[in-house]
Design a protein around this motif. Sequence first.
Motif, PDB file in Angstrom:
ATOM      1  N   SER A 148       0.803  -1.192  -0.200  1.00  0.00           N
ATOM      2  CA  SER A 148      -0.187   0.067   0.015  1.00  0.00           C
ATOM      3  C   SER A 148       0.990   1.084  -0.033  1.00  0.00           C
ATOM      4  CB  SER A 148      -1.026   0.084   1.302  1.00  0.00           C
ATOM      5  OG  SER A 148      -0.461   0.052   2.237  1.00  0.00           O
ATOM      6  N   LYS A 149       1.940   1.125   0.749  1.00  0.00           N
ATOM      7  CA  LYS A 149       2.969   2.396   0.778  1.00  0.00           C
ATOM      8  C   LYS A 149       3.574   2.606  -0.791  1.00  0.00           C
ATOM      9  CE  LYS A 149       2.919   3.506   5.203  1.00  0.00           C
ATOM     10  NZ  LYS A 149       3.512   4.767   5.860  1.00  0.00           N
ATOM     11  N   VAL A 150       4.001   1.395  -1.359  1.00  0.00           N
ATOM     12  CA  VAL A 150       4.413   1.433  -2.579  1.00  0.00           C
ATOM     13  C   VAL A 150       3.484   1.959  -3.387  1.00  0.00           C
ATOM     14  CG1 VAL A 150       5.456   0.151  -4.452  1.00  0.00           C
ATOM     15  CG2 VAL A 150       6.219  -0.314  -2.194  1.00  0.00           C
ATOM     16  N   ILE A 151       2.365   1.677  -3.511  1.00  0.00           N
ATOM     17  CA  ILE A 151       1.507   2.382  -4.357  1.00  0.00           C
ATOM     18  C   ILE A 151       1.170   3.626  -4.051  1.00  0.00           C
ATOM     19  CG2 ILE A 151      -1.262   1.891  -4.907  1.00  0.00           C
ATOM     20  CD1 ILE A 151      -1.012  -0.778  -4.434  1.00  0.00           C
ATOM     21  N   GLU A 152       1.094   4.088  -2.801  1.00  0.00           N
ATOM     22  CA  GLU A 152       0.788   5.381  -2.488  1.00  0.00           C
ATOM     23  C   GLU A 152       2.160   6.343  -3.327  1.00  0.00           C
ATOM     24  OE1 GLU A 152       0.548   6.220   1.770  1.00  0.00           O
ATOM     25  OE2 GLU A 152      -1.094   4.727   1.710  1.00  0.00           O
ATOM     26  N   LYS A 153       3.136   5.951  -2.911  1.00  0.00           N
ATOM     27  CA  LYS A 153       4.387   6.825  -3.583  1.00  0.00           C
ATOM     28  C   LYS A 153       5.332   5.926  -4.173  1.00  0.00           C
ATOM     29  CE  LYS A 153       7.621   7.818   0.072  1.00  0.00           C
ATOM     30  NZ  LYS A 153       8.138   8.646   0.847  1.00  0.00           N
ATOM     31  N   ASN A 156      12.374   4.869  -4.952  1.00  0.00           N
ATOM     32  CA  ASN A 156      13.418   4.334  -5.522  1.00  0.00           C
ATOM     33  C   ASN A 156      13.707   3.088  -4.833  1.00  0.00           C
ATOM     34  OD1 ASN A 156      14.809   5.574  -3.324  1.00  0.00           O
ATOM     35  ND2 ASN A 156      15.640   7.142  -4.568  1.00  0.00           N
ATOM     36  N   ALA A 157      14.901   2.283  -4.975  1.00  0.00           N
ATOM     37  CA  ALA A 157      15.285   1.312  -4.374  1.00  0.00           C
ATOM     38  C   ALA A 157      15.685   1.579  -2.917  1.00  0.00           C
ATOM     39  CB  ALA A 157      16.537   0.718  -5.132  1.00  0.00           C
ATOM     40  N   ASP A 159      15.003   4.053  -0.912  1.00  0.00           N
ATOM     41  CA  ASP A 159      13.800   4.263  -0.136  1.00  0.00           C
ATOM     42  C   ASP A 159      13.130   3.060   0.249  1.00  0.00           C
ATOM     43  OD1 ASP A 159      14.322   7.083   0.055  1.00  0.00           O
ATOM     44  OD2 ASP A 159      13.025   7.458  -1.743  1.00  0.00           O
ATOM     45  N   GLN A 160      12.959   2.062  -0.757  1.00  0.00           N
ATOM     46  CA  GLN A 160      12.271   0.952  -0.714  1.00  0.00           C
ATOM     47  C   GLN A 160      12.970  -0.115   0.688  1.00  0.00           C
ATOM     48  OE1 GLN A 160      11.598  -1.386  -4.174  1.00  0.00           O
ATOM     49  NE2 GLN A 160      10.388  -2.836  -3.082  1.00  0.00           N
ATOM     50  N   GLU A 161      14.402  -0.026   0.563  1.00  0.00           N
ATOM     51  CA  GLU A 161      15.013  -0.807   1.508  1.00  0.00           C
ATOM     52  C   GLU A 161      14.998  -0.187   2.782  1.00  0.00           C
ATOM     53  OE1 GLU A 161      19.823  -2.051   2.138  1.00  0.00           O
ATOM     54  OE2 GLU A 161      18.954  -1.898  -0.151  1.00  0.00           O
ATOM     55  N   LYS A 162      14.953   1.370   2.637  1.00  0.00           N
ATOM     56  CA  LYS A 162      14.753   1.851   4.112  1.00  0.00           C
ATOM     57  C   LYS A 162      13.625   1.570   4.740  1.00  0.00           C
ATOM     58  CE  LYS A 162      14.897   6.489   5.985  1.00  0.00           C
ATOM     59  NZ  LYS A 162      15.084   7.872   5.901  1.00  0.00           N
ATOM     60  N   LEU A 163      12.459   1.767   3.964  1.00  0.00           N
ATOM     61  CA  LEU A 163      10.947   1.078   4.325  1.00  0.00           C
ATOM     62  C   LEU A 163      10.743  -0.242   4.818  1.00  0.00           C
ATOM     63  CD1 LEU A 163       8.186   2.356   4.239  1.00  0.00           C
ATOM     64  CD2 LEU A 163       7.756   1.472   2.168  1.00  0.00           C
ATOM     65  N   ILE A 164      11.563  -1.247   4.134  1.00  0.00           N
ATOM     66  CA  ILE A 164      11.618  -2.678   4.515  1.00  0.00           C
ATOM     67  C   ILE A 164      12.109  -2.837   5.877  1.00  0.00           C
ATOM     68  CG2 ILE A 164      12.394  -4.842   3.935  1.00  0.00           C
ATOM     69  CD1 ILE A 164      11.830  -4.104   1.253  1.00  0.00           C
ATOM     70  N   ASN A 165      13.367  -1.955   6.144  1.00  0.00           N
ATOM     71  CA  ASN A 165      13.918  -2.251   7.440  1.00  0.00           C
ATOM     72  C   ASN A 165      13.396  -1.548   8.523  1.00  0.00           C
ATOM     73  OD1 ASN A 165      16.281  -3.519   6.301  1.00  0.00           O
ATOM     74  ND2 ASN A 165      17.374  -1.723   5.906  1.00  0.00           N
ATOM     75  N   GLU A 166      12.641  -0.577   8.275  1.00  0.00           N
ATOM     76  CA  GLU A 166      11.510   0.225   9.288  1.00  0.00           C
ATOM     77  C   GLU A 166      10.753  -0.722   9.610  1.00  0.00           C
ATOM     78  OE1 GLU A 166      10.183   3.800   8.081  1.00  0.00           O
ATOM     79  OE2 GLU A 166      12.313   4.653   7.770  1.00  0.00           O
ATOM     80  N   TYR A 167      10.105  -1.383   8.866  1.00  0.00           N
ATOM     81  CA  TYR A 167       8.920  -2.361   9.172  1.00  0.00           C
ATOM     82  C   TYR A 167       9.344  -3.571   9.905  1.00  0.00           C
ATOM     83  CZ  TYR A 167       5.372   0.142   6.749  1.00  0.00           C
ATOM     84  OH  TYR A 167       4.421   1.048   6.216  1.00  0.00           O
ATOM     85  N   ILE A 168      10.460  -3.963   9.404  1.00  0.00           N
ATOM     86  CA  ILE A 168      11.294  -4.988  10.093  1.00  0.00           C
ATOM     87  C   ILE A 168      11.505  -4.814  11.463  1.00  0.00           C
ATOM     88  CG2 ILE A 168      13.064  -6.635  10.197  1.00  0.00           C
ATOM     89  CD1 ILE A 168      13.075  -6.833   7.225  1.00  0.00           C
ATOM     90  N   LYS A 169      11.883  -3.681  11.654  1.00  0.00           N
ATOM     91  CA  LYS A 169      12.385  -3.004  12.981  1.00  0.00           C
ATOM     92  C   LYS A 169      11.053  -2.865  14.111  1.00  0.00           C
ATOM     93  CE  LYS A 169      15.971   0.037  13.492  1.00  0.00           C
ATOM     94  NZ  LYS A 169      16.464   1.309  13.404  1.00  0.00           N
ATOM     95  N   GLU A 170       9.830  -2.443  13.231  1.00  0.00           N
ATOM     96  CA  GLU A 170       8.529  -2.552  14.030  1.00  0.00           C
ATOM     97  C   GLU A 170       8.146  -3.909  14.311  1.00  0.00           C
ATOM     98  OE1 GLU A 170       5.533  -0.352  11.878  1.00  0.00           O
ATOM     99  OE2 GLU A 170       6.817   1.429  11.516  1.00  0.00           O
ATOM    100  N   VAL A 171       8.241  -4.671  13.551  1.00  0.00           N
ATOM    101  CA  VAL A 171       7.870  -6.113  13.818  1.00  0.00           C
ATOM    102  C   VAL A 171       8.759  -6.679  14.949  1.00  0.00           C
ATOM    103  CG1 VAL A 171       7.786  -8.421  12.911  1.00  0.00           C
ATOM    104  CG2 VAL A 171       6.969  -6.575  11.717  1.00  0.00           C
ATOM    105  N   GLY A 172       9.977  -6.490  15.197  1.00  0.00           N
ATOM    106  CA  GLY A 172      10.826  -6.991  16.125  1.00  0.00           C
ATOM    107  C   GLY A 172      10.457  -6.242  17.494  1.00  0.00           C
ATOM    108  N   GLU A 173      10.002  -5.005  17.455  1.00  0.00           N
ATOM    109  CA  GLU A 173       9.630  -4.305  18.570  1.00  0.00           C
ATOM    110  C   GLU A 173       8.404  -4.858  19.067  1.00  0.00           C
ATOM    111  OE1 GLU A 173       9.827  -0.326  17.904  1.00  0.00           O
ATOM    112  OE2 GLU A 173      12.025  -0.228  17.647  1.00  0.00           O
ATOM    113  N   GLU A 174       7.440  -5.196  18.439  1.00  0.00           N
ATOM    114  CA  GLU A 174       6.149  -5.633  18.735  1.00  0.00           C
ATOM    115  C   GLU A 174       6.099  -6.975  19.435  1.00  0.00           C
ATOM    116  OE1 GLU A 174       3.249  -5.848  15.383  1.00  0.00           O
ATOM    117  OE2 GLU A 174       3.674  -3.713  14.952  1.00  0.00           O
TER     118      GLU A 174
END
Length: 175
Positions: A148-153, A156-157, A159-174
């Motif tokens: 959904s984020k990729v579709i919204e905006k 580039n590669a 930003d995409q990697e940064k986004l994936i790392n952030e989500y992985i971090k969020e998952v680890g914190e949860e």
Amino acid sequence: MHAYGSWLVIGAEVGGLRVGDMLFALVSFAILLFLLRKYAWGPLLNKMEERENHIASEIDIAEKNRTEAEKASREAAEQLKQTRQEAQSIIEEAKKAGQNQERDILESARQAAERIKKSAQEEIEQEKEKAIKALQDQVASLSVQIASKVIEKEINAQDQEKLINEYIKEVGEER
């Protein structure tokens, strides 16, 4: 009378022995012997016979008592031997029972340990499955969010990697 009286005295020259005195002494001795035999010898022999019977009876009783004592001693020794054998067999039975009980206790403990181990393994397996399912749910959720984020905006590669790392971090914190 002198001639008649001379034969009555033997060895008259030396002082001599008179036949009348000798006959009197013999008759007195015979009477004394008869009286002794009747009144002293008979009762004395009876007393001696009673004493002999009494001693023989005492010897018989003593022999009988000795025989009975030997028999009782043999019986007591046999009973003691039998009692020792019974005690030894009781001790052996107790040892066997103790060994059997020890074996049963060890077997019960082993079975209980197996049950606990199996239960723990099942629980671990269940927890693992839960964790995998939760992880799959989160990955699916993350995938949807990323899409959904990729579709919204468009990114580039980097930003995409940064986004994936952030989500992985969020998952680890949860977690």
